[in-house]
Write a protein that holds these residues in place. Sequence first.
Motif, PDB file in Angstrom:
ATOM      1  N   GLN A  65       0.831  -1.207   0.000  1.00 31.55           N
ATOM      2  CA  GLN A  65       0.000   0.000   0.000  1.00 31.55           C
ATOM      3  C   GLN A  65       0.866   1.257   0.000  1.00 31.55           C
ATOM      4  O   GLN A  65       0.547   2.253  -0.670  1.00 31.55           O
ATOM      5  N   VAL A  66       1.966   1.220   0.721  1.00 26.27           N
ATOM      6  CA  VAL A  66       2.884   2.365   0.725  1.00 26.27           C
ATOM      7  C   VAL A  66       3.467   2.570  -0.673  1.00 26.27           C
ATOM      8  O   VAL A  66       3.541   3.697  -1.177  1.00 26.27           O
ATOM      9  N   LYS A  67       3.866   1.474  -1.296  1.00 26.53           N
ATOM     10  CA  LYS A  67       4.444   1.566  -2.636  1.00 26.53           C
ATOM     11  C   LYS A  67       3.431   2.138  -3.614  1.00 26.53           C
ATOM     12  O   LYS A  67       3.752   3.015  -4.432  1.00 26.53           O
ATOM     13  N   LEU A  68       2.197   1.663  -3.544  1.00 24.03           N
ATOM     14  CA  LEU A  68       1.147   2.151  -4.441  1.00 24.03           C
ATOM     15  C   LEU A  68       0.873   3.633  -4.206  1.00 24.03           C
ATOM     16  O   LEU A  68       0.739   4.416  -5.164  1.00 24.03           O
ATOM     17  N   ALA A  69       0.793   4.045  -2.958  1.00 23.50           N
ATOM     18  CA  ALA A  69       0.472   5.439  -2.631  1.00 23.50           C
ATOM     19  C   ALA A  69       1.568   6.392  -3.096  1.00 23.50           C
ATOM     20  O   ALA A  69       1.292   7.530  -3.489  1.00 23.50           O
ATOM     21  N   GLN A  70       2.819   5.927  -3.067  1.00 20.37           N
ATOM     22  CA  GLN A  70       3.934   6.797  -3.434  1.00 20.37           C
ATOM     23  C   GLN A  70       4.285   6.721  -4.921  1.00 20.37           C
ATOM     24  O   GLN A  70       5.210   7.405  -5.370  1.00 20.37           O
ATOM     25  N   MET A  71       3.557   5.932  -5.684  1.00 25.18           N
ATOM     26  CA  MET A  71       3.814   5.816  -7.121  1.00 25.18           C
ATOM     27  C   MET A  71       3.565   7.161  -7.797  1.00 25.18           C
ATOM     28  O   MET A  71       2.507   7.749  -7.654  1.00 25.18           O
ATOM     29  N   ARG A  72       4.560   7.663  -8.533  1.00 26.64           N
ATOM     30  CA  ARG A  72       4.481   8.971  -9.173  1.00 26.64           C
ATOM     31  C   ARG A  72       3.941   8.839 -10.594  1.00 26.64           C
ATOM     32  O   ARG A  72       4.228   7.875 -11.296  1.00 26.64           O
ATOM     33  N   ALA A  89       3.180   3.114 -23.172  1.00 22.89           N
ATOM     34  CA  ALA A  89       3.166   3.576 -21.789  1.00 22.89           C
ATOM     35  C   ALA A  89       4.201   2.757 -21.037  1.00 22.89           C
ATOM     36  O   ALA A  89       4.612   1.680 -21.493  1.00 22.89           O
ATOM     37  N   PHE A  90       4.635   3.244 -19.873  1.00 18.81           N
ATOM     38  CA  PHE A  90       5.784   2.641 -19.209  1.00 18.81           C
ATOM     39  C   PHE A  90       5.625   2.642 -17.692  1.00 18.81           C
ATOM     40  O   PHE A  90       4.997   3.534 -17.116  1.00 18.81           O
ATOM     41  N   ALA A  91       6.229   1.637 -17.068  1.00 22.52           N
ATOM     42  CA  ALA A  91       6.425   1.623 -15.622  1.00 22.52           C
ATOM     43  C   ALA A  91       7.891   1.956 -15.390  1.00 22.52           C
ATOM     44  O   ALA A  91       8.768   1.144 -15.698  1.00 22.52           O
ATOM     45  N   GLY A  92       8.169   3.159 -14.899  1.00 23.95           N
ATOM     46  CA  GLY A  92       9.539   3.640 -14.789  1.00 23.95           C
ATOM     47  C   GLY A  92      10.263   3.096 -13.570  1.00 23.95           C
ATOM     48  O   GLY A  92       9.662   2.524 -12.651  1.00 23.95           O
ATOM     49  N   ARG A 139      26.531  13.090 -10.480  1.00 21.13           N
ATOM     50  CA  ARG A 139      25.505  14.117 -10.275  1.00 21.13           C
ATOM     51  C   ARG A 139      24.302  13.527  -9.543  1.00 21.13           C
ATOM     52  O   ARG A 139      24.079  12.313  -9.564  1.00 21.13           O
ATOM     53  N   PRO A 140      23.477  14.378  -8.919  1.00 18.18           N
ATOM     54  CA  PRO A 140      22.236  13.877  -8.304  1.00 18.18           C
ATOM     55  C   PRO A 140      21.299  13.310  -9.365  1.00 18.18           C
ATOM     56  O   PRO A 140      21.287  13.754 -10.512  1.00 18.18           O
ATOM     57  N   VAL A 141      20.516  12.343  -8.987  1.00 14.78           N
ATOM     58  CA  VAL A 141      19.558  11.728  -9.903  1.00 14.78           C
ATOM     59  C   VAL A 141      18.338  12.626 -10.052  1.00 14.78           C
ATOM     60  O   VAL A 141      17.786  13.113  -9.066  1.00 14.78           O
ATOM     61  N   ASP A 142      17.918  12.850 -11.292  1.00 16.70           N
ATOM     62  CA  ASP A 142      16.713  13.628 -11.576  1.00 16.70           C
ATOM     63  C   ASP A 142      15.556  12.652 -11.762  1.00 16.70           C
ATOM     64  O   ASP A 142      15.419  12.015 -12.802  1.00 16.70           O
ATOM     65  N   ARG A 143      14.699  12.545 -10.749  1.00 16.90           N
ATOM     66  CA  ARG A 143      13.606  11.579 -10.790  1.00 16.90           C
ATOM     67  C   ARG A 143      12.462  12.024 -11.707  1.00 16.90           C
ATOM     68  O   ARG A 143      11.537  11.258 -11.972  1.00 16.90           O
ATOM     69  N   THR A 144      12.513  13.262 -12.186  1.00  9.31           N
ATOM     70  CA  THR A 144      11.431  13.767 -13.045  1.00  9.31           C
ATOM     71  C   THR A 144      11.754  13.632 -14.530  1.00  9.31           C
ATOM     72  O   THR A 144      10.892  13.912 -15.370  1.00  9.31           O
ATOM     73  N   GLU A 145      12.958  13.214 -14.860  1.00  6.77           N
ATOM     74  CA  GLU A 145      13.367  13.155 -16.266  1.00  6.77           C
ATOM     75  C   GLU A 145      12.547  12.130 -17.038  1.00  6.77           C
ATOM     76  O   GLU A 145      12.283  11.031 -16.565  1.00  6.77           O
ATOM     77  N   TRP A 146      12.144  12.498 -18.256  1.00  2.00           N
ATOM     78  CA  TRP A 146      11.434  11.574 -19.150  1.00  2.00           C
ATOM     79  C   TRP A 146      12.452  10.751 -19.922  1.00  2.00           C
ATOM     80  O   TRP A 146      13.477  11.278 -20.363  1.00  2.00           O
ATOM     81  N   ASN A 158       7.453   4.929 -10.818  1.00  2.00           N
ATOM     82  CA  ASN A 158       6.602   5.897 -11.509  1.00  2.00           C
ATOM     83  C   ASN A 158       5.923   5.231 -12.700  1.00  2.00           C
ATOM     84  O   ASN A 158       6.322   4.146 -13.137  1.00  2.00           O
ATOM     85  N   ILE A 159       4.872   5.855 -13.183  1.00  2.00           N
ATOM     86  CA  ILE A 159       4.165   5.380 -14.367  1.00  2.00           C
ATOM     87  C   ILE A 159       4.093   6.533 -15.354  1.00  2.00           C
ATOM     88  O   ILE A 159       3.888   7.683 -14.972  1.00  2.00           O
ATOM     89  N   VAL A 160       4.272   6.212 -16.643  1.00  2.00           N
ATOM     90  CA  VAL A 160       4.417   7.230 -17.678  1.00  2.00           C
ATOM     91  C   VAL A 160       3.404   6.973 -18.790  1.00  2.00           C
ATOM     92  O   VAL A 160       3.369   5.872 -19.364  1.00  2.00           O
ATOM     93  N   PHE A 161       2.590   7.990 -19.090  1.00  2.00           N
ATOM     94  CA  PHE A 161       1.598   7.886 -20.155  1.00  2.00           C
ATOM     95  C   PHE A 161       1.779   9.054 -21.115  1.00  2.00           C
ATOM     96  O   PHE A 161       1.291  10.156 -20.884  1.00  2.00           O
ATOM     97  N   PRO A 162       2.524   8.826 -22.210  1.00  2.00           N
ATOM     98  CA  PRO A 162       2.775   9.896 -23.176  1.00  2.00           C
ATOM     99  C   PRO A 162       1.501  10.357 -23.868  1.00  2.00           C
ATOM    100  O   PRO A 162       0.515   9.613 -23.982  1.00  2.00           O
ATOM    101  N   ALA A 163       1.540  11.583 -24.369  1.00  2.00           N
ATOM    102  CA  ALA A 163       0.393  12.146 -25.083  1.00  2.00           C
ATOM    103  C   ALA A 163       0.029  11.300 -26.298  1.00  2.00           C
ATOM    104  O   ALA A 163      -1.135  11.256 -26.702  1.00  2.00           O
ATOM    105  N   GLY A 164       1.005  10.608 -26.889  1.00  2.00           N
ATOM    106  CA  GLY A 164       0.752   9.819 -28.089  1.00  2.00           C
ATOM    107  C   GLY A 164      -0.268   8.725 -27.904  1.00  2.00           C
ATOM    108  O   GLY A 164      -1.002   8.389 -28.842  1.00  2.00           O
ATOM    109  N   ILE A 165      -0.347   8.119 -26.710  1.00  2.00           N
ATOM    110  CA  ILE A 165      -1.328   7.055 -26.489  1.00  2.00           C
ATOM    111  C   ILE A 165      -2.619   7.594 -25.889  1.00  2.00           C
ATOM    112  O   ILE A 165      -3.633   6.893 -25.861  1.00  2.00           O
TER     113      ILE A 165
END
Length: 698
Positions: free
Chosen positions: A431-438, A497-500, A481-488, A504-511
């Motif tokens: 549940q913690v993992k699910l709640a923190q999924m970006r 679509a992707f599970a990063g 360098r520090p890791v950028d967690r927001t980078e696409w 994180n989960i990624v849904f591009p505008a293309g789909i």
Amino acid sequence: MGASPDNVTSLRRMVRILAPGKEYQAMRKPLLAAVLALAVAPVVQAQPGANIPGPCEDFEAYVNSAWAAATPLPADRARIGSFDDLQQRNRTLLLAALREAGDHAALLDTPGKQKAHAFFLSGLDTAAIERRGVTALQPLLAAIAGLQQRGELPRLMAELNRVGIAAPVSVSVAADARDKRRHSVSVGPGWGGGPLGLPDRDDYFRADERAVAVRAAYAAYTERLLKLSGVPAAAAAEQASQILALEKRLAGAMLPRSELRDPNRLYNPMTVRALARSAPGLDWRLWLDTVGLAAAQDIVVSQPAYTVAVAQAAAELPLAQWQAYLRMRLLDAAAPFLPRAFEQAHFDFRQGALRGLQAPPPRDQHVLDLLVGPFGGAPLAEGIGQIFVAKAFSPVAKERATAMVEDIRAAMAARIERLDWMTAATKARAQVKLAQMRLQIGYPDRWRTYDGLQVSADDFAGNWLRAGRWQVAEHFARLGRPVDRTEWQTTPYIVNAFAGGFNNIVFPAGILQPPFFDASADEATNFGGIGTVIGHEISHHFDDRGRRFDEFGNLNDWWTPQDAKAYQERADRLARQFSAFEPLPGHSINGVATLGENISDLAGIKAAFDGLQIALGRGKAVADTTPQSRGFFVSYATIWRSKMRAEALITQLRSGQHSPGRYRVLGPLGNMPQFAAVFACPPDSPMVRPLPERVAIW
């Protein structure tokens, strides 16, 4: 639903919703035809001589057989279906935007758009491509031809790595699997083809007729490219044989696909000195220094046995054999960017022999696909994404899709809480993992500026080399360098679509386009389409591989032994189910290699179905949700409809991680009691697995 006049009127109204705006005018007629085919299918089923099964017999055929019968497979396509159709419509829109930008320079208002457009123009300038020949490759070809000392081999390998060619070793800088706060250097064979010319390591050892024919086609392709690059005919034939032998030796040291599911097995940290001791025969320090990673002292080796095999081959095989191999790996990677003779040779093998294509796509589409890359990771793909987003994705769409994610996340949380096989401690961590999924949706908050990348409108192969070198240098500069967690990691244009790796989960505008998603469409259509994709990507973080990472994305065992055992038992049963599917005689699905995708399909459709009930319940106006639930399943089956050439299907079954579309419908739905209830399927129906055989994981 039959094709009554009232229903046809409603369907026409649905198509107007699904195909808004002048950019999508061209898709309305085919969309209407497809939707009408779905409406008529149950009516046709009842007519004498009809061959469309009922929903409880074969739901995939029930929904898609009318479309399949009416839709031919074009000569320039290996596969058609909902994903491919949307990709084609996106291409059409983007190609029109690129032509428009050529007439209105003001539309190219960012460095990414400008450089992507220049790269695109260079691919259309076939006269310049023919005139330049292999000039852009000459420095690398000369370096390969000039290899005389074995001690220079690591430096030569590194020069190919620096432009993005993994031959024979892949090296990358990315967030460390066990500590996503820092970057680490990873070394191994890489993913996909990597250092091999055939799609899968097993292709070098299979003895069936198809495998023998593919190896013969690869040998002919190798010989053809070598001759085109200036190697005499007799020498080219001998070198092709040597290349195949070297690659077979490398392939023998690689793990089979079915053994790559455990990320712990692929995480082997060691110092560079330790690598040199364990894999003598190659100067690994010189290789890393030449690549541009002189600062690296610690690395992660994905397949230690493979690095040992590479080092042994470097020490033992004749330099002439290595020269032939490195030359071929360079030519194979560069061929789509070179004169027509090279490009045609590449098409004949990669698309013809391996996928069954009978004709190449139009030139502008071919160039666009090269510019984006197969997974949207090519250097200038984000520049293309900027052009696409400006045309095809609105803030309203982003808001609606975001709301769907939260409904499906809530549904997944409720499903976790109801699990009867998982202990409370592991449930709490899940549940913690699910709640923190970006969530990353649509497009990046910040676009790349492409500082330092030079692109010319008349140097296609040169642009490819410079862009590859620029991207590799950008990635390697992350070390320390520090890791950028927001980078696409992909382009907003891609239909995927992707599970990063950062949970994180990624849904591009293309789909996020019809038929998967439309901000104006009904809930059932959207949840059955993009909703199941959302559920799928969420579930990837809980599949047989993803479950091993914690809420921060770190490789970390948060499971009790009891729960891990119960999970694996269920996963093994699902793997056996899919291994029993035989899409072509003698060619079965690899249930282990496709397990992560199959788990995510099964869990994802259940979460999306529950998410639909949440959305419908919020409206308080739906007394009977059965019609919407049926629409959900029809929408789901529609997105997985497809037709493939036999060659492409066999290649996918042997080297891919996904089951064919038909079985992504039959497999999950057979395990889903909600489906059987909605369509009132008798317990002995083909679409209903008997209770003892039914798999339920999440």
